[in-house]
Design a protein around this motif. Structure first.
Motif, PDB file in Angstrom:
ATOM      1  N   ALA A 138       1.962   8.352 -73.841  1.00 31.60           N
ATOM      2  CA  ALA A 138       0.789   9.156 -73.602  1.00 31.60           C
ATOM      3  C   ALA A 138       0.472  10.600 -73.730  1.00 31.60           C
ATOM      4  CB  ALA A 138       0.401   9.507 -72.363  1.00 31.60           C
ATOM      5  N   THR A 139      -0.763  11.170 -75.119  1.00 25.82           N
ATOM      6  CA  THR A 139      -0.672  12.027 -75.853  1.00 25.82           C
ATOM      7  C   THR A 139      -1.160  13.920 -74.601  1.00 25.82           C
ATOM      8  OG1 THR A 139      -1.246  11.359 -77.911  1.00 25.82           O
ATOM      9  CG2 THR A 139      -1.613  13.386 -77.350  1.00 25.82           C
ATOM     10  N   THR A 140      -0.577  14.165 -74.338  1.00 24.05           N
ATOM     11  CA  THR A 140      -0.790  15.200 -73.090  1.00 24.05           C
ATOM     12  C   THR A 140      -0.634  17.188 -74.352  1.00 24.05           C
ATOM     13  OG1 THR A 140       1.588  16.253 -72.567  1.00 24.05           O
ATOM     14  CG2 THR A 140       0.211  14.174 -71.807  1.00 24.05           C
ATOM     15  N   GLU A 144       4.176  13.525 -76.590  1.00 19.05           N
ATOM     16  CA  GLU A 144       3.555  13.084 -76.249  1.00 19.05           C
ATOM     17  C   GLU A 144       4.670  12.119 -75.309  1.00 19.05           C
ATOM     18  OE1 GLU A 144       1.555  10.707 -79.913  1.00 19.05           O
ATOM     19  OE2 GLU A 144       3.933  10.534 -79.797  1.00 19.05           O
ATOM     20  N   ALA A 458      -6.992   1.243 -73.343  1.00 20.20           N
ATOM     21  CA  ALA A 458      -6.423   2.614 -73.974  1.00 20.20           C
ATOM     22  C   ALA A 458      -6.985   3.396 -73.009  1.00 20.20           C
ATOM     23  CB  ALA A 458      -7.149   2.544 -75.256  1.00 20.20           C
ATOM     24  N   PHE A 459      -8.189   3.491 -72.151  1.00 18.09           N
ATOM     25  CA  PHE A 459      -8.461   4.706 -71.925  1.00 18.09           C
ATOM     26  C   PHE A 459      -8.146   4.725 -70.420  1.00 18.09           C
ATOM     27  CE2 PHE A 459     -11.056   5.540 -67.756  1.00 18.09           C
ATOM     28  CZ  PHE A 459     -11.369   6.801 -67.941  1.00 18.09           C
ATOM     29  N   ARG A 461      -4.730   3.496 -70.109  1.00 15.66           N
ATOM     30  CA  ARG A 461      -3.375   4.115 -70.113  1.00 15.66           C
ATOM     31  C   ARG A 461      -3.563   5.471 -70.210  1.00 15.66           C
ATOM     32  NH1 ARG A 461      -0.450  -0.364 -74.510  1.00 15.66           N
ATOM     33  NH2 ARG A 461      -0.298  -2.146 -72.970  1.00 15.66           N
ATOM     34  N   GLU A 462      -4.631   6.073 -70.862  1.00 11.99           N
ATOM     35  CA  GLU A 462      -4.549   7.428 -70.858  1.00 11.99           C
ATOM     36  C   GLU A 462      -4.497   7.773 -69.814  1.00 11.99           C
ATOM     37  OE1 GLU A 462      -7.565  10.687 -72.814  1.00 11.99           O
ATOM     38  OE2 GLU A 462      -7.852   8.521 -73.000  1.00 11.99           O
ATOM     39  N   GLU A 463      -5.234   7.365 -68.401  1.00 15.95           N
ATOM     40  CA  GLU A 463      -5.662   8.247 -67.650  1.00 15.95           C
ATOM     41  C   GLU A 463      -3.708   8.308 -66.600  1.00 15.95           C
ATOM     42  OE1 GLU A 463      -8.355  10.148 -65.926  1.00 15.95           O
ATOM     43  OE2 GLU A 463      -9.061   9.812 -67.684  1.00 15.95           O
ATOM     44  N   GLY A 465      -1.664   7.901 -67.811  1.00 11.58           N
ATOM     45  CA  GLY A 465       0.175   9.118 -68.759  1.00 11.58           C
ATOM     46  C   GLY A 465      -0.616  10.927 -67.875  1.00 11.58           C
ATOM     47  N   LYS A 466      -2.380  10.861 -67.429  1.00 18.80           N
ATOM     48  CA  LYS A 466      -2.425  12.094 -67.089  1.00 18.80           C
ATOM     49  C   LYS A 466      -1.938  12.328 -65.533  1.00 18.80           C
ATOM     50  CE  LYS A 466      -6.979  12.270 -69.311  1.00 18.80           C
ATOM     51  NZ  LYS A 466      -8.150  12.550 -69.430  1.00 18.80           N
TER      52      LYS A 466
END
Length: 495
Positions: A138-140, A144, A458-459, A461-463, A465-466
């Motif tokens: 997850a990119t932050t 990552e 994917a969306f 998964r990104e959330e 990660g947040k």
């Protein structure tokens, strides 16, 4: 077919360099004995059958043993039996250690590669189960982060659970990390370890033991454990051992969980460290600001740009780092700053400690000191510097060493629960868990129009990660805001 399976396993073991050709008959007889096979003939050649990997062949052998009544079809019994079969293919600890240190003379990396491959090929590290994990990055703004939904540990069947309750309690081995686990057959409630080996490593004139985690979360995920069963303790000797280890194995990092409940890992009853051949996002993180440490002119100090509160020390001599780290630990253990909710003591109960991580970069040693505090409050009964209630639906467990460095180990329940969240966002029929509902509604309201069947996974998964980033921010003692920066500067000044 059982003869065919035995031969397949032998051939795969030879290909994996577990045994030599000269060992074939001996190993075959050992395996035949376990399987109650009294004669051996193989019809045809392996080229005419589907040659499978060791875990698959082993699983078929265990199924055969269940079918023949050799063992009961119960999880623990099957694990014990599989471990015994693979033990037939592994040398004794003295031989494994001898080979390890012969390879170490060539290079430390060659030695650990040998031991890692042995641990995988012997099915001690169960790679077939580990491949079930869901893993992504997850990119932050901090780099990552690694996200893992842990699906590698199979659920036990009701029979196994019942047998565990009925099993006679024993204190041998005392815990899952004790040296007595090497070669231990296992029992109900205690994992099978017949195929388990450890490498003897000298640290501060004591023998410590290097092994790999049976459920590795990253490349060459190792554990270095004390010969003595004693509580984990962070002190100057901890820093000495960590730095001594990375000097011996410069391609590995080594760190320790903190030694207090809430901010510590799952096993605080046995002194141990974790390391491996992997670079986490925290290790890649840049300096946020630097400082000089009075009395330690040869040590470079910095605060790392990371959601948790991390001091990074660099020096060419490990002794300098140990002394500087010990100075910071002693100061931190007694440091309070009520303006940022940091209190070192409640009566006789300590709250401040450190999660330390050591590594070597070229000529320089590095020691990362992650400041931890385990105080609780009415608002945050699980911990003020612990994941707060609004992220518990994703991550509620303690934030140990692995999470600190940027790898989320998330519960298996999320595999199916997140699919329901995806369905909800797409407007489909969904059975969303109550604890996810507020989050799912928020995501649907905010992004629903921009999400489709093709990108919803994917969306989400990104959330997730947040959410994990929020977990790390909650665990940081000096927040990354104006008040937190001022508080961190006050602590650095106090050093």
């Amino acid at each position: 077919m059982i003869n065919q399976l035995i031969q397949q396993l032998i051939d795969q073991a030879m290909e994996a360099a577990l045994i030599e050709k000269e060992d074939e008959i001996y190993v075959r007889n050992q395996v035949m004995s376990l399987l109650h096979v009294t004669k051996f003939t193989v019809t045809g050649t392996l080229g005419e059958v589907n040659v499978e990997e060791i875990p698959e062949v082993l699983e078929q052998m265990v199924d055969y043993a269940c079918g023949q009544g050799i063992i009961e079809d119960i999880f623990d019994e099957k694990e014990i039996f599989a471990s015994k079969i693979m033990n037939c293919f592994i040398a004794r600890p003295s031989t494994v250690n001898k080979l390890f240190f012969e390879k170490y003379q060539q290079s430390p990396k060659e030695a650990t590669e040998y031991f890692y491959e042995l641990s995988k090929n012997s099915n001690y590290i169960q790679m077939n189960r580990i491949r079930n994990n869901i893993e992504y990055k997850a990119t932050t703004e901090y780099g990552e982060l690694d996200i893992t939904i842990n699906l590698s540990k199979p659920e036990k069947d009701p029979k196994s659970i019942a047998r565990e309750r009925e099993a006679k309690q024993t204190a041998y081995p005392k815990c899952l990390l004790c040296v007595e686990n090497e070669g231990y057959a296992g029992r109900s409630g205690h994992p099978a370890r017949s195929n388990h080996r450890m490498i003897r490593v000298e640290l501060l004139d004591q023998t410590w033991y290097l092994q790999y985690s049976p459920y590795v979360y990253y490349n060459e995920h190792c554990i270095v454990l004390s010969e003595e069963h004693r509580d984990m303790k962070i002190n100057p000797d901890s820093f000495r051992r960590l730095l001594m280890f990375v000097d011996q194995f410069p391609h590995y990092f080594l760190g320790s969980n903190a030694d207090l409940p809430i901010v510590g890992g799952s096993i605080l009853s046995h002194d141990h460290y974790q390391g491996g051949n992997y670079e986490f996002a925290m290790a890649k993180a840049e300096d946020d600001w630097t400082f000089e440490l009075a009395g330690f002119p040869a040590v470079q100090g910095s605060v790392v740009k990371w959601p948790m509160s991390v001091i990074r020390l660099r020096a060419k001599k490990s002794a300098m780092l140990m002394e500087a780290g010990s100075h910071i630990l002693e100061k931190w253990k007694n440091y309070s700053d009520e303006t940022v909710e940091i209190m070192a003591w409640t009566g006789e109960t300590p709250h401040n400690t450190i999660t330390p991580i050591a590594r070597k970069r070229g000529e320089f040693f590095e020691l990362d000191l992650v400041l931890r505090n385990n105080r609780t409050s009415n608002e945050h009964p699980l911990g003020i510097f612990h994941p707060h209630a609004d992220v518990h639906h994703i991550k509620k467990e303690n934030i140990g060493l692995i999470e600190v460095m940027g790898l989320a180990v998330l519960p298996a329940r999320l595999k199916n629960e997140l699919v329901e969240v995806e369905n909800y966002i797409l407007g489909r029929e969904a059975d969303v868990a109550d604890y996810h509902l507020e989050w799912a509604e928020e995501l649907k309201a905010r992004y629903g129009a921009d999400v489709s069947h093709g990108n919803v996974a994917a969306f989400v998964r990104e959330e997730v990660g947040k959410k994990f980033l929020r977990v790390l921010e909650d665990a940081g003692v000096f927040k990354r805001n104006e008040a937190g920066r001022a508080g961190f500067e006050r602590f650095i000044a106090a050093l």
